[in-house]
Design an enzyme around this catalytic site. Structure first.
Site, short mmCIF file in Angstrom:
data_model
loop_
_atom_site.label_atom_id
_atom_site.label_comp_id
_atom_site.label_asym_id
_atom_site.label_seq_id
_atom_site.Cartn_x
_atom_site.Cartn_y
_atom_site.Cartn_z
CG ASP A 290 4.28 1.31 9.21
OD1 ASP A 290 4.33 1.59 8.01
OD2 ASP A 290 4.05 2.17 10.10
NE ARG B 199 1.75 10.46 10.42
CZ ARG B 199 1.19 9.44 9.78
NH1 ARG B 199 0.15 8.87 10.30
NH2 ARG B 199 1.66 9.01 8.63
NE ARG C 24 -6.45 4.19 6.56
CZ ARG C 24 -5.49 4.90 7.17
NH1 ARG C 24 -5.58 5.16 8.45
NH2 ARG C 24 -4.47 5.36 6.49
NE ARG D 138 0.40 12.75 8.24
CZ ARG D 138 1.37 12.68 7.32
NH1 ARG D 138 1.40 11.68 6.47
NH2 ARG D 138 2.30 13.60 7.23
CB CYS E 52 -3.71 10.02 12.64
SG CYS E 52 -2.01 9.53 12.56
CE LYS F 161 -1.43 1.48 4.20
NZ LYS F 161 -1.11 2.86 4.57
CG ASN F 162 2.56 2.55 3.44
OD1 ASN F 162 1.38 2.85 3.24
ND2 ASN F 162 3.04 2.31 4.66
C1 EPZ Z 1 4.97 6.77 5.96
O1 EPZ Z 1 4.30 7.84 6.59
C2 EPZ Z 1 4.00 5.59 6.01
N1 EPZ Z 1 2.76 5.93 5.31
C3 EPZ Z 1 3.67 5.23 7.45
O2 EPZ Z 1 2.87 4.05 7.43
C4 EPZ Z 1 4.98 4.90 8.18
O3 EPZ Z 1 4.69 4.64 9.55
C5 EPZ Z 1 5.94 6.09 8.07
O4 EPZ Z 1 6.16 6.42 6.67
C6 EPZ Z 1 7.30 5.80 8.69
O5 EPZ Z 1 7.86 4.69 8.08
C7 EPZ Z 1 2.74 5.89 3.96
O6 EPZ Z 1 3.73 5.62 3.32
C8 EPZ Z 1 1.42 6.20 3.32
P1 EPZ Z 1 7.31 10.03 7.87
P2 EPZ Z 1 4.96 9.33 6.54
O7 EPZ Z 1 7.16 11.34 7.18
O8 EPZ Z 1 5.76 9.49 5.32
C9 EPZ Z 1 8.10 13.17 11.28
C10 EPZ Z 1 1.00 2.71 7.92
O9 EPZ Z 1 0.60 2.20 8.97
N2 EPZ Z 1 7.83 14.18 10.23
O10 EPZ Z 1 8.39 9.11 7.42
O11 EPZ Z 1 3.87 10.29 6.82
C11 EPZ Z 1 6.86 12.35 11.61
O12 EPZ Z 1 6.06 13.04 12.57
C12 EPZ Z 1 1.51 4.13 7.93
O13 EPZ Z 1 1.05 2.13 6.82
C13 EPZ Z 1 8.10 15.51 10.52
O14 EPZ Z 1 8.54 15.84 11.61
O15 EPZ Z 1 5.92 9.27 7.79
C14 EPZ Z 1 7.46 11.09 12.17
O16 EPZ Z 1 7.82 11.29 13.51
C15 EPZ Z 1 1.42 4.77 9.30
N3 EPZ Z 1 7.86 16.44 9.56
C16 EPZ Z 1 8.71 10.90 11.31
O17 EPZ Z 1 9.01 12.19 10.76
C17 EPZ Z 1 7.38 16.10 8.31
O18 EPZ Z 1 7.21 17.00 7.46
C18 EPZ Z 1 8.56 9.90 10.17
O19 EPZ Z 1 7.41 10.29 9.45
C19 EPZ Z 1 7.13 14.74 8.04
C20 EPZ Z 1 7.36 13.79 9.02
#
Ligand code: EPZ
Length: 420
Positions: free
Chosen positions: A307, A121, A399, A92, A116, A22-23
């Protein structure tokens, strides 16, 4: 709404085919917007998040056909550039439309995703990267509104307090593909889903180098063509089913996987004393009555995936001794702790660290799903527990897990879906 009724304590056996990731599908489908022609994508999982993104793409004016895990996207009819709140608030991941819309059309209006249950996020890294590419961004009534005459390549440090950002890397890499000049992303995500997106974009004619490392270089080109591409299997789904096998003391095989995508997970499982057999694109769990406690720290790839954190916790509730899980990616991602304790687990929280004291058995109870991976953890615990477990609000599971109860039933689990 619907619920699962699980009769626990059953041994599992047999093989289960893992669906597409999915991701990987979400950013790859979004990137199809910047292609000059129709894109055909295979191995797309039929899950709610994919259906939601298809609704958004059609709302924007693209024509989309989705059947038998293949999606065809023709962006030629795109005439809108807004992803409305009612869509984004349920998924998201739609934030990954920002880059493609700005690259191709020079404008985008995406609802702020909002928080969420796994954390706040933020999207500051997305905004920082897009501004560096020359996008003018404002926040208007809860929407991110971006405008850009022409994107210009730049060097961008994309690391945040929690390391790299997966979807920020996806957004910037996709936008940079059509920017003028060269873009360097420092502290890019190394996730296999980012590598998959890069491979798809390179097939459309994008010039991308270094994907899979923390430094990705992109030379902008003028146009990209439509392509046919098949996405990678879902490493998180694979780990989830393996943990269902281990937690019920069963030997099962997950097929259509890339073992190397699961190295950190497999390494931690070996430390817990379990073993597995590795095939070319399959992994088989070995049945085991007891396993050792371990300490887990979640990190960006190739570290232990956040995850799989909740599902790993469900497994560790039955280990010998005391395990800990420290969340370095989403420090608040512990909504599953309360539900696991309802099933007889003994878990306490100390900030971003969970302390899991192993118990001899879990006992079925009524529980509630609240997040995609937390819900999977509750199902795993229910499969291992004695007696009946009810999991309500399973739309969270729909989802991201394709045919979840069918696949578990094919492994011998007693699980059925009912109206609440
Ligand atoms: C992706 O989310 C995945 N979702 C998430 O999977 C996964 O948990 C996450 O990556 C981490 O591996 C999809 O790919 C659709 P991040 P993403 O930006 O990209 C912080 C699932 O269950 N951050 O890598 O949104 C954030 O708060 C989902 O399948 C900032 O600070 O995650 C977090 O602490 C849940 N500023 C860390 O970085 C930003 O602008 C990693 O988040 C963006 C993120």
């Amino acid at each position: 709404m619907e619920k699962f009724i699980i009769e626990g304590g059953k041994k599992l056996s047999g093989r289960v085919k893992i669906s597409g990731a999915k991701n990987a599908a979400l950013p790859v489908m979004s990137a199809s917007l910047i292609c000059g022609g129709k894109t055909v994508l295979h191995n797309i999982p039929d899950v709610r998040d994919i259906r939601t993104l298809i609704k958004i793409l059609e709302y924007l004016g693209a024509s989309v056909k989705f059947e038998k895990n293949t999606v065809e996207i023709d962006p030629s009819g795109v005439c809108k550039y807004t992803a409305p709140y009612e869509f984004v608030s349920t998924m998201r991941g739609s934030v990954c439309l920002l880059g493609p819309l700005l690259a191709k059309y020079g404008k985008a209006r995406i609802s702020m995703p909002g928080g969420c249950v796994i954390g706040s996020r933020p999207i500051d890294l997305h905004i920082k990267g897009l501004k560096k590419l020359g996008v003018n961004i404002i926040n208007e009534e809860g929407y991110i509104v971006g405008r850009a005459k022409k994107l210009k390549g730049n060097t961008i440090f994309l690391g945040g307090n929690f390391g790299s950002s997966v979807l920020a890397t996806a957004n910037i890499m996709t936008a940079a593909a059509l920017a003028e000049g060269e873009t360097i992303i420092e502290f890019a995500s190394c996730e296999p889903e980012i590598v998959d997106l890069a491979m798809m974009l390179k097939k459309t004619g994008a010039k991308i180098y270094g994907e899979g490392s923390h430094r990705i270089r992109i030379e902008g080109v003028k146009r990209l063509k439509g392509v046919e591409y098949s996405i990678i299997p879902d490493r998180i789904e694979a780990g989830t089913y393996m943990l269902a096998g281990y937690a019920t003391g069963s030997s099962i095989t997950v097929e259509n996987v890339v073992p190397s995508h699961l190295f950190s997970f497999l390494d931690k499982m070996e430390e817990a004393g379990v073993s597995f057999k590795t095939g070319k694109d399959a992994l088989t769990t070995r049945k085991l009555k007891k396993w050792k406690s371990v300490d887990v720290i979640t990190l960006p790839y190739p570290g232990f995936p956040t995850d799989l954190q909740a599902q790993m916790m469900a497994f560790l509730t039955l280990s010998d001794g005391i395990s800990t899980i420290t969340e370095k990616v989403f420090p608040e991602r512990f909504i599953h702790v309360g539900e696991l304790n309802r099933l007889g687990a003994n878990i306490t929280l100390d900030g971003a660290k969970a302390i899991i004291r192993g118990v001899d058995k879990l006992k079925g109870a009524k529980t509630m799903a609240s997040d995609l991976r937390a819900s999977a953890a509750i199902v795993l615990a229910g499969l291992a527990a004695e007696g009946e477990t009810e999991v309500s609000r399973i739309y969270h599971l729909d989802r991201g897990y394709e045919k979840f109860e069918e696949k578990l039933t094919s492994l011998g689990a007693r699980i059925r879906r009912e109206k609440e």
